[in-house]
Design a protein around this motif. Structure first.
Motif, PDB file in Angstrom:
ATOM      1  N   THR A  99       1.400  11.338  24.928  1.00  0.00           N
ATOM      2  CA  THR A  99       1.517  12.354  25.811  1.00  0.00           C
ATOM      3  C   THR A  99       0.245  12.261  27.010  1.00  0.00           C
ATOM      4  OG1 THR A  99       1.497  14.572  26.108  1.00  0.00           O
ATOM      5  CG2 THR A  99      -0.026  13.831  24.443  1.00  0.00           C
ATOM      6  N   ALA A 100       0.306  13.101  27.758  1.00  0.00           N
ATOM      7  CA  ALA A 100      -0.700  12.868  28.846  1.00  0.00           C
ATOM      8  C   ALA A 100      -0.765  14.106  29.725  1.00  0.00           C
ATOM      9  CB  ALA A 100      -0.041  11.755  29.847  1.00  0.00           C
ATOM     10  N   THR A 101      -2.148  13.862  30.547  1.00  0.00           N
ATOM     11  CA  THR A 101      -2.240  15.161  31.469  1.00  0.00           C
ATOM     12  C   THR A 101      -2.955  14.544  32.560  1.00  0.00           C
ATOM     13  OG1 THR A 101      -3.187  17.533  31.832  1.00  0.00           O
ATOM     14  CG2 THR A 101      -4.563  15.574  30.691  1.00  0.00           C
ATOM     15  N   TYR A 102      -2.634  15.289  33.689  1.00  0.00           N
ATOM     16  CA  TYR A 102      -3.098  14.986  34.937  1.00  0.00           C
ATOM     17  C   TYR A 102      -4.523  15.497  34.947  1.00  0.00           C
ATOM     18  CZ  TYR A 102       0.809  12.851  37.121  1.00  0.00           C
ATOM     19  OH  TYR A 102       1.870  12.130  37.573  1.00  0.00           O
ATOM     20  N   LEU A 103      -5.477  15.074  35.925  1.00  0.00           N
ATOM     21  CA  LEU A 103      -6.961  15.672  35.745  1.00  0.00           C
ATOM     22  C   LEU A 103      -7.205  15.801  37.318  1.00  0.00           C
ATOM     23  CD1 LEU A 103      -8.496  13.739  32.936  1.00  0.00           C
ATOM     24  CD2 LEU A 103      -7.924  16.305  32.997  1.00  0.00           C
ATOM     25  N   SER A 104      -7.439  16.771  37.835  1.00  0.00           N
ATOM     26  CA  SER A 104      -7.825  16.884  39.374  1.00  0.00           C
ATOM     27  C   SER A 104      -8.676  18.203  39.532  1.00  0.00           C
ATOM     28  CB  SER A 104      -6.682  16.865  40.228  1.00  0.00           C
ATOM     29  OG  SER A 104      -5.980  18.019  39.906  1.00  0.00           O
ATOM     30  N   ALA A 105      -9.236  18.190  40.805  1.00  0.00           N
ATOM     31  CA  ALA A 105      -9.989  19.257  41.172  1.00  0.00           C
ATOM     32  C   ALA A 105      -9.269  20.048  42.294  1.00  0.00           C
ATOM     33  CB  ALA A 105     -11.325  19.237  41.701  1.00  0.00           C
ATOM     34  N   ARG A 106      -9.449  21.175  42.790  1.00  0.00           N
ATOM     35  CA  ARG A 106      -8.611  21.667  43.773  1.00  0.00           C
ATOM     36  C   ARG A 106      -9.496  22.225  45.011  1.00  0.00           C
ATOM     37  NH1 ARG A 106      -7.961  27.266  42.574  1.00  0.00           N
ATOM     38  NH2 ARG A 106      -5.571  27.084  43.351  1.00  0.00           N
ATOM     39  N   SER A 107      -8.794  22.079  46.154  1.00  0.00           N
ATOM     40  CA  SER A 107      -9.573  22.697  47.346  1.00  0.00           C
ATOM     41  C   SER A 107      -9.662  24.083  47.355  1.00  0.00           C
ATOM     42  CB  SER A 107      -8.659  22.140  48.769  1.00  0.00           C
ATOM     43  OG  SER A 107      -8.870  23.003  49.770  1.00  0.00           O
TER      44      SER A 107
END
Length: 157
Positions: A75-83
């Motif tokens: 399995t996986a997950t994306y990791l990001s911040a948001r504007s």
């Protein structure tokens, strides 16, 4: 096999072993190209963040859980911040990765915008926000589907 066969510029840069039969690998990505079958989206269907999100060009991370014996992604997950302006995806760089004794995955990261709370659609409020958060800490369930904790000492919920 290749985890990402799309035209995106993805690179692996982190690895941690749970001491048993699982490793977690970190990759950087700058967007999505083509179909989900060609990139990390096919593994992140049940992930905390199932896709890159809005926009492209910002370098973010994908965390992939891999079966040590077969070498196959589980399995996986994306990791990001948001504007804060439009909620679009902004950069996220993993700076540390560890597995707790009970199997939770601790991600330490630097972000170029508002880090996410445990609800990925909600940002952590950074009152003295200067466009960079160096001390984000995210705790994920072993299957990468749930954020159990999300903190940044320079910010607050």
């Amino acid at each position: 096999g290749n985890l990402d066969t799309s035209g995106d510029d993805s690179k692996g840069y982190g690895l941690v072993w749970d001491g048993a039969d699982t490793i977690y690998a970190v990759f950087s990505v700058t967007g999505t190209e083509g179909e989900p079958v060609d990139d990390f989206r096919r593994f992140a269907v049940n992930g905390w963040l199932p896709s890159y999100g809005a926009g492209s060009g910002e370098r973010i991370a994908v965390l992939v859980r891999i079966d040590l014996v077969s070498g196959d992604p589980i399995t996986a997950t994306y990791l990001s911040a948001r504007s804060g302006l439009d909620g679009s995806t902004t950069s996220f760089r993993v700076t540390g990765l560890e597995i707790t004794p009970i199997g939770e995955v601790v991600v330490r990261a630097a972000t170029s915008a508002f880090p996410r709370s445990t609800d990925p659609s909600v940002s952590i409020d950074c009152p003295a926000f200067d466009g960079f958060v160096a001390d984000y800490r995210l705790v994920l369930s072993a299957d990468l589907s749930t954020a159990l904790s999300a903190t940044a000492p320079s910010c607050s919920l």
